[in-house]
Design an enzyme around this catalytic site. Structure first.
Site, PDB file in Angstrom:
ATOM      1  N   PHE A  26     -37.157  24.905 -53.629  1.00  0.00           N
ATOM      2  CA  PHE A  26     -37.237  26.332 -53.332  1.00  0.00           C
ATOM      3  C   PHE A  26     -37.665  26.507 -51.875  1.00  0.00           C
ATOM      4  O   PHE A  26     -38.562  25.806 -51.408  1.00  0.00           O
ATOM      5  CB  PHE A  26     -38.231  27.019 -54.279  1.00  0.00           C
ATOM      6  CG  PHE A  26     -38.094  28.507 -54.311  1.00  0.00           C
ATOM      7  CD1 PHE A  26     -37.107  29.105 -55.080  1.00  0.00           C
ATOM      8  CD2 PHE A  26     -38.922  29.306 -53.551  1.00  0.00           C
ATOM      9  CE1 PHE A  26     -36.966  30.483 -55.117  1.00  0.00           C
ATOM     10  CE2 PHE A  26     -38.796  30.682 -53.571  1.00  0.00           C
ATOM     11  CZ  PHE A  26     -37.807  31.273 -54.347  1.00  0.00           C
ATOM     12  N   ALA A  60     -42.372  24.763 -56.618  1.00  0.00           N
ATOM     13  CA  ALA A  60     -43.757  24.301 -56.492  1.00  0.00           C
ATOM     14  C   ALA A  60     -44.436  24.081 -57.839  1.00  0.00           C
ATOM     15  O   ALA A  60     -45.282  23.194 -57.961  1.00  0.00           O
ATOM     16  CB  ALA A  60     -44.564  25.289 -55.652  1.00  0.00           C
ATOM     17  N   LEU A  61     -44.087  24.865 -58.843  1.00  0.00           N
ATOM     18  CA  LEU A  61     -44.723  24.673 -60.152  1.00  0.00           C
ATOM     19  C   LEU A  61     -44.274  23.390 -60.838  1.00  0.00           C
ATOM     20  O   LEU A  61     -44.965  22.887 -61.722  1.00  0.00           O
ATOM     21  CB  LEU A  61     -44.460  25.878 -61.059  1.00  0.00           C
ATOM     22  CG  LEU A  61     -45.210  27.152 -60.671  1.00  0.00           C
ATOM     23  CD1 LEU A  61     -44.787  28.317 -61.563  1.00  0.00           C
ATOM     24  CD2 LEU A  61     -46.715  26.947 -60.737  1.00  0.00           C
ATOM     25  N   GLU A  62     -43.150  22.846 -60.421  1.00  0.00           N
ATOM     26  CA  GLU A  62     -42.663  21.590 -60.998  1.00  0.00           C
ATOM     27  C   GLU A  62     -43.163  20.359 -60.259  1.00  0.00           C
ATOM     28  O   GLU A  62     -43.042  19.228 -60.745  1.00  0.00           O
ATOM     29  CB  GLU A  62     -41.125  21.589 -61.030  1.00  0.00           C
ATOM     30  CG  GLU A  62     -40.524  22.590 -61.994  1.00  0.00           C
ATOM     31  CD  GLU A  62     -40.557  24.036 -61.494  1.00  0.00           C
ATOM     32  OE1 GLU A  62     -40.750  24.939 -62.331  1.00  0.00           O
ATOM     33  OE2 GLU A  62     -40.415  24.273 -60.270  1.00  0.00           O
ATOM     34  N   ILE A  85     -44.264  28.243 -50.428  1.00  0.00           N
ATOM     35  CA  ILE A  85     -44.397  29.478 -51.195  1.00  0.00           C
ATOM     36  C   ILE A  85     -44.645  30.589 -50.185  1.00  0.00           C
ATOM     37  O   ILE A  85     -45.638  30.549 -49.444  1.00  0.00           O
ATOM     38  CB  ILE A  85     -45.567  29.397 -52.189  1.00  0.00           C
ATOM     39  CG1 ILE A  85     -45.450  28.143 -53.064  1.00  0.00           C
ATOM     40  CG2 ILE A  85     -45.645  30.659 -53.047  1.00  0.00           C
ATOM     41  CD1 ILE A  85     -46.741  27.772 -53.784  1.00  0.00           C
ATOM     42  N   ILE A  86     -43.740  31.561 -50.147  1.00  0.00           N
ATOM     43  CA  ILE A  86     -43.855  32.673 -49.208  1.00  0.00           C
ATOM     44  C   ILE A  86     -44.195  33.934 -49.991  1.00  0.00           C
ATOM     45  O   ILE A  86     -43.550  34.247 -51.000  1.00  0.00           O
ATOM     46  CB  ILE A  86     -42.549  32.852 -48.411  1.00  0.00           C
ATOM     47  CG1 ILE A  86     -42.256  31.574 -47.610  1.00  0.00           C
ATOM     48  CG2 ILE A  86     -42.649  34.076 -47.491  1.00  0.00           C
ATOM     49  CD1 ILE A  86     -40.904  31.572 -46.919  1.00  0.00           C
ATOM     50  N   THR A  90     -44.839  40.833 -55.173  1.00  0.00           N
ATOM     51  CA  THR A  90     -45.440  40.812 -56.508  1.00  0.00           C
ATOM     52  C   THR A  90     -46.574  39.792 -56.573  1.00  0.00           C
ATOM     53  O   THR A  90     -46.802  39.012 -55.654  1.00  0.00           O
ATOM     54  CB  THR A  90     -44.391  40.443 -57.576  1.00  0.00           C
ATOM     55  OG1 THR A  90     -44.003  39.076 -57.380  1.00  0.00           O
ATOM     56  CG2 THR A  90     -43.164  41.345 -57.496  1.00  0.00           C
ATOM     57  N   HIS A  92     -46.580  37.194 -58.216  1.00  0.00           N
ATOM     58  CA  HIS A  92     -46.023  35.856 -58.444  1.00  0.00           C
ATOM     59  C   HIS A  92     -46.497  34.855 -57.384  1.00  0.00           C
ATOM     60  O   HIS A  92     -46.749  33.689 -57.698  1.00  0.00           O
ATOM     61  CB  HIS A  92     -44.497  35.928 -58.478  1.00  0.00           C
ATOM     62  CG  HIS A  92     -43.837  34.656 -58.904  1.00  0.00           C
ATOM     63  ND1 HIS A  92     -43.934  34.158 -60.183  1.00  0.00           N
ATOM     64  CD2 HIS A  92     -43.067  33.786 -58.219  1.00  0.00           C
ATOM     65  CE1 HIS A  92     -43.261  33.028 -60.273  1.00  0.00           C
ATOM     66  NE2 HIS A  92     -42.727  32.779 -59.087  1.00  0.00           N
ATOM     67  N   ARG A 131     -45.027  26.069 -39.198  1.00  0.00           N
ATOM     68  CA  ARG A 131     -45.887  25.011 -39.735  1.00  0.00           C
ATOM     69  C   ARG A 131     -45.127  23.811 -40.299  1.00  0.00           C
ATOM     70  O   ARG A 131     -45.718  22.776 -40.569  1.00  0.00           O
ATOM     71  CB  ARG A 131     -46.779  25.597 -40.836  1.00  0.00           C
ATOM     72  CG  ARG A 131     -47.840  26.520 -40.291  1.00  0.00           C
ATOM     73  CD  ARG A 131     -48.454  27.391 -41.386  1.00  0.00           C
ATOM     74  NE  ARG A 131     -49.535  28.209 -40.876  1.00  0.00           N
ATOM     75  CZ  ARG A 131     -49.383  29.298 -40.123  1.00  0.00           C
ATOM     76  NH1 ARG A 131     -48.174  29.705 -39.792  1.00  0.00           N
ATOM     77  NH2 ARG A 131     -50.426  29.992 -39.709  1.00  0.00           N
TER      78      ARG A 131
END
Length: 154
Positions: A26, A60-62, A85-86, A90, A92, A131
């Site tokens: 992602f 990222a959750l995986e 993760i941007i 929400t 999330h 970054r």
């Protein structure tokens, strides 16, 4: 008593190490840049290219479950988590950032294996791009240094 905090060159000597990398796909442009910088730095630190395993997962959750699977193999001196993760509009963002970070730490502690966490959490794409290279290199350096440190204190 031996000094576990040896000189910079010894702390960053990757010649004897095996490193596993888990990359979230992602925000792939960012995570690909992280991975390139990370692998380039690992090789510059002496980690043999054939002792770097690189796997990808959807997001990222995986990442933590793949890290856990690699840790269970017992082949690695350290692991590296790469992702991006941007913040969106929400809740999330907070969920993914908090849960992935906590899970990476839990895998590291449970496996007693250093994991350099380079899952970027940024407000926008510009911050992530700014970054991506530095954090990829940093992750490689952290992994090598921590692997060498644990060799001396465990």
């Amino acid at each position: 008593m031996q000094d576990a905090n040896k000189g910079q060159a010894q702390r960053l000597d990757g010649r004897k190490l095996s490193i596993g990398i888990v990359q979230a796909r992602f925000n792939e442009d960012i995570t690909n840049a992280l991975a390139i910088a990370c692998k380039t730095e690992l090789i510059a630190l002496g980690v043999p290219a054939d002792r770097i395993e690189h796997v990808t997962v959807p997001g990222a959750l995986e990442v933590p479950i793949a890290l856990q699977a690699l840790a269970k193999r017992g082949r690695y001196d350290a692991l590296i988590a790469l992702g991006c993760i941007i913040r969106g509009e929400t809740y999330h963002f907070e969920l993914v950032a908090n849960e992935s970070g906590a899970a990476v730490t839990r895998v590291s502690l449970d496996a007693r294996l250093p994991i350099a966490n380079a899952i970027l959490t940024t407000e926008n794409l510009a911050q992530a791009k700014a970054r991506q290279t530095e954090k990829g290199r940093d992750a490689a350096q952290v992994a090598v240094e921590m692997a060498n440190l644990l060799t001396h204190i465990v």
